[in-house]
Design an enzyme around this catalytic site. Structure first.
Site, PDB file in Angstrom:
ATOM      1  N   LYS A 179      -1.668 -24.018  13.884  1.00  0.00           N
ATOM      2  CA  LYS A 179      -2.297 -24.517  15.100  1.00  0.00           C
ATOM      3  C   LYS A 179      -2.568 -23.397  16.092  1.00  0.00           C
ATOM      4  CE  LYS A 179      -1.035 -29.297  15.137  1.00  0.00           C
ATOM      5  NZ  LYS A 179      -0.152 -30.355  15.582  1.00  0.00           N
ATOM      6  N   ARG A 197     -11.123 -30.548   5.140  1.00  0.00           N
ATOM      7  CA  ARG A 197     -11.282 -31.396   3.945  1.00  0.00           C
ATOM      8  C   ARG A 197     -12.177 -32.574   4.295  1.00  0.00           C
ATOM      9  NH1 ARG A 197      -6.484 -33.054   6.529  1.00  0.00           N
ATOM     10  NH2 ARG A 197      -6.816 -35.190   7.287  1.00  0.00           N
TER      11      ARG A 197
HETATM   12  C1  MV4 Z   1      -1.069 -34.771  22.426  1.00  0.00           C
HETATM   13  C2  MV4 Z   1      -1.066 -35.924  23.225  1.00  0.00           C
HETATM   14  C3  MV4 Z   1      -1.126 -35.749  24.587  1.00  0.00           C
HETATM   15  N1  MV4 Z   1      -1.187 -34.512  25.108  1.00  0.00           N
HETATM   16  N2  MV4 Z   1      -1.124 -33.566  23.004  1.00  0.00           N
HETATM   17  C4  MV4 Z   1      -0.133 -36.871  18.265  1.00  0.00           C
HETATM   18  C5  MV4 Z   1      -0.081 -36.255  16.886  1.00  0.00           C
HETATM   19  C6  MV4 Z   1      -0.871 -35.004  16.940  1.00  0.00           C
HETATM   20  N3  MV4 Z   1      -2.020 -35.128  16.107  1.00  0.00           N
HETATM   21  C7  MV4 Z   1      -1.228 -34.805  18.393  1.00  0.00           C
HETATM   22  N4  MV4 Z   1      -0.787 -35.953  19.119  1.00  0.00           N
HETATM   23  C8  MV4 Z   1      -0.896 -36.012  20.478  1.00  0.00           C
HETATM   24  N5  MV4 Z   1      -0.998 -34.835  21.092  1.00  0.00           N
HETATM   25  C9  MV4 Z   1      -1.175 -33.452  24.324  1.00  0.00           C
HETATM   26  N6  MV4 Z   1      -1.216 -32.235  24.862  1.00  0.00           N
HETATM   27  C10 MV4 Z   1      -1.010 -37.165  22.583  1.00  0.00           C
HETATM   28  C11 MV4 Z   1      -0.924 -37.210  21.223  1.00  0.00           C
HETATM   29  C12 MV4 Z   1      -0.840 -38.517  20.620  1.00  0.00           C
HETATM   30  C13 MV4 Z   1      -1.865 -38.989  19.781  1.00  0.00           C
HETATM   31  C14 MV4 Z   1      -2.978 -38.223  19.486  1.00  0.00           C
HETATM   32  C15 MV4 Z   1      -3.973 -38.711  18.662  1.00  0.00           C
HETATM   33  C16 MV4 Z   1      -3.857 -39.984  18.133  1.00  0.00           C
HETATM   34  C17 MV4 Z   1      -2.760 -40.755  18.399  1.00  0.00           C
HETATM   35  C18 MV4 Z   1      -1.752 -40.274  19.225  1.00  0.00           C
HETATM   36  C19 MV4 Z   1      -0.651 -41.073  19.510  1.00  0.00           C
HETATM   37  C20 MV4 Z   1       0.337 -40.585  20.327  1.00  0.00           C
HETATM   38  C21 MV4 Z   1       0.246 -39.308  20.866  1.00  0.00           C
END
Ligand code: MV4
Length: 665
Positions: A116, A292
């Site tokens: 990342k 992908r």
């Molecule tokens: C975040 C966020 C809020 N702020 N980053 C969840 C898993 C990973 N793919 C990144 N995720 C998140 N990152 C910041 N800086 C909230 C989430 C997040 C989320 C993101 C996408 C889809 C569903 C989610 C569910 C909970 C939290």
């Protein structure tokens, strides 16, 4: 174009790739593990190569075996699908070394995006907006703490090699930082073998919006618009749609341009997805890039009429992209629901077993089903429990959502528990219908999405009783039309010597018992139901469909019987009753000098006998728990317990041998 490709995957995505290859006249080679010997993907391909035992680690994740199979079969290229080897840079490299084309981006692009922080550095250079925070090499706790202060609270700590929410922590205030850091590091180390973390400002109530990009080897890159994947549970997407609700043309172009810049920054080729978080004010931030084809790619295909697998194949063999950005347009709206073999009311735990019944909506220009499982197939513990993706298209969002809701109501599976009803509750929720949801949707609306189980109404009890009557007696109408209405085989009036002229049918519905009295009538039956009487009549066709007249209301239902379990499915509603026929078990298992089988999938909760025990007919042997009901298996005759196949706590599938029993001569 390629003459032959190997698909290094299984299930629905392998079938999906085979479908396009066939259409393009490309030969296909499937690979399969022991568990998949008679699977749909192995059957659909022109050739299938056995690669190893069931565990993925010993088959679908073995680069050497996959490459050997490709070389042996004469395939020129390898399509990795998604999951398994799809984002494994070493595998992409090994393919190249073996003279095979890896259908995906170059190894170094996969490698760069796997980290990342490396991905963020690349995006930063390309001018793609990042979430404010820290993604440096220095991992000293004191430095991280200072960086956290600069970023401000609340913030998120994320594992650099992370994914799926592992190694991720929200920190609300400075006091909690060091313990959260320790925990995130420990989790990152355990999951990814690397404890590096990065820091990000916490974005509240974001949407997950991703852009599909495509690039060729000639310097061309386009975006195929966006998908909204905010409906997730525990970082697992369950509903995705395209275009994103509320997206403006201006924002779409900005995000699309950023995603194309991201792809160009790395000499990227093939299909890719750039994931963004979109905040409440319409700011978007790069999250990660997936190198992908994604599970949810069909919604993009439905709105653009592009076959993304075809594009992957064309780009991989060196062709230019089939069209430019100006040729791509959004038409209508598509929504996908992922149907999983899992139990939403039991923490979404995977449900395994034989899918002994499957009836799905008809496919059309509006309804697409991507699956790798057929009726009768096993959903095993070894692999992802996704059964199918149900994708619908319509002219606008509200029509598409309504169509999905209806199609889910026509998706009936039995043998394993599925999330279909849960998905239906999501698709009828006002916040989903309005398109105003964010990534917190499922967590915040849990109570509405998991309502208490409904008791079967009279209408359903009537259908169940009618079904039982129809399956034990020949159809009234048939007997009237047969040559000899006086033949005893055609008698359906229920009159038996020393017997009452009515039947009592007992069911267990959840935690209550209910009995339906059935009186024979000239045409059909008169039922005594909990809240009154009802005249019913109907027919049972060969497919297990009951066509019923319930007091004048014409109703259709699929009914499945699995031992004592009766599952009734009408549009959108599914009920499960246990038919407590005191004789059923002995009748079914009377001739059993051999093995006793599980009448339904469940768990062994008690074993009353030991191997070698002599027992009398009717003695209790073991007790299973299924659907929160206990079911005791009894000795079919006087005899001996030869072998016990299961112990307390074991999970067993329907039809599985429970023990070997020897009936005395
Ligand atoms: C975040 C966020 C809020 N702020 N980053 C969840 C898993 C990973 N793919 C990144 N995720 C998140 N990152 C910041 N800086 C909230 C989430 C997040 C989320 C993101 C996408 C889809 C569903 C989610 C569910 C909970 C939290």
């Amino acid at each position: 174009m390629f003459e032959k490709i190997l698909i290094a995957n299984r299930g629905e995505i392998a079938c999906r790739i085979i479908r396009t290859a066939k259409r393009l006249g490309i030969g296909t080679v499937a690979v399969y593990s022991d568990a998949d010997a008679s699977s749909m993907h192995a059957e659909l391909a022109d050739e299938a190569c056995h690669i190893g035992p069931s565990p993925a680690r010993e088959s679908y994740l073995r680069a050497d075996l996959l490459i050997e199979a490709a070389l042996k079969s004469g395939a020129e290229a390898v399509h990795p699908g998604y999951g398994f080897m799809s984002e494994n840079a070493d595998f992409a490299e090994a393919c190249k070394k073996a003279g095979l084309i890896f259908i995906g981006p170059p190894a170094q692009a996969i490698r760069a995006m796997g980290s990342k922080s490396a991905a963020k550095k690349i995006m930063e250079k390309a001018g793609v907006p990042l979430i404010p925070g820290y993604h440096g090499e220095n991992q000293e706790p004191e430095l991280l703490r200072k960086e956290a202060e600069k970023t401000g609270y609340p913030l998120m700590i994320k594992a650099v090699m992370g994914g799926g929410g592992k190694g991720m922590r929200i920190v609300m205030k400075e006091n909690d930082f060091s313990s959260a850091l320790t925990a995130a590091r420990r989790e990152a180390m355990a999951s990814f073998g690397d404890e590096s973390v990065l820091l990000e400002k916490y974005i509240s109530g974001p949407r997950h919006v991703e852009i599909q990009v495509f690039a060729d080897n000639h310097g061309n890159a386009v975006y195929l618009f966006e998908r909204d994947c905010s409906i997730q549970r525990r970082h697992q997407k369950i509903i995705e749609e395209a275009p994103a609700p509320g997206m403006t043309q201006k924002l779409r172009e900005k995000m699309g341009a950023a995603a194309v810049d991201a792809a160009k920054a790395r000499a990227y080729t093939g299909a890719g997805t750039v994931e963004f978080l979109l905040d409440e004010s319409g700011n978007f931030y790069f999250m990660e890039m997936n190198t992908r084809l994604q599970v949810e790619h069909p919604v993009t295909e439905m709105i653009t009429s592009v076959d993304l697998v075809e594009w992957q194949l064309r780009v991989a063999c060196g062709e230019k992209l089939p069209c430019g950005q100006e040729d791509l347009h959004i038409s209508g709206h598509a929504v996908e629901a992922r149907i999983y073999a899992e139990d939403p009311s039991n923490s979404f735990l995977p449900s395994t077993g034989k899918l002994f019944y499957l009836s799905t909506p008809k496919e059309s220009g509006n309804v697409r089903i991507d699956t790798g499982i057929r009726e009768g197939d096993e959903v095993s513990m070894e692999y992802d429990p996704m059964i199918a993706k149900l994708i619908v298209w319509d002219v606008d969002r509200s029509s598409a959502v309504r169509r999905l809701h209806r199609a889910l109501g026509e998706y009936h599976a039995a043998g394993v528990t599925t999330n279909v009803e849960f998905l239906r509750r999501v698709t009828e929720h006002p916040l989903f219908s309005s398109g105003g949801y964010d990534t917190g949707f499922i967590e915040q609306h849990e109570s509405e999405l998991f309502p208490a189980r409904q008791k079967a109404p009279d209408r359903i009890l009537a259908l169940a009783a009618l079904y039982i009557m129809l399956s034990i007696a020949p159809n009234r109408e048939d007997s009237d039309n047969s040559g000899d209405p006086y033949s005893p085989w055609n008698m359906t009036h229920g009159w038996r010597l020393n017997c009452r002229s009515f039947h009592e049918i007992s069911f267990i519905d959840g935690d209550s018992d209910v009995t339906v009295k059935v009186h024979y009538r000239e045409k059909g039956y008169q039922l005594e139901l909990p809240s009154g009487e009802m005249a019913v009549w109907g027919r049972l066709d060969g497919e297990g469909i009951v066509n019923a007249d319930l007091g004048g209301a014409l109703t259709k239902a699929s009914v499945i019987r699995n031992g004592a379990e009766i599952i009734l499915m009408t549009l959108g509603a599914r009920y499960r009753l246990i038919h407590t026929d005191p004789f059923a078990q002995f009748e079914e298992q009377d001739d059993t000098g051999g093995s006793l089988t599980a009448p339904m999938p469940g768990r062994i909760i008690e074993v009353m006998v030991k191997e070698g025990d002599a027992v009398k007919r009717g003695d209790s042997l073991l007790t299973m728990e299924a659907m929160k009901m206990e079911h005791t298996i009894k000795a079919p005759g006087d005899g001996k317990v030869v072998e016990l196949k299961y112990a307390v706590g074991d999970q067993v599938n329907e039809g599985e041998k429970l023990l070997i029993f020897e009936v005395n001569e």
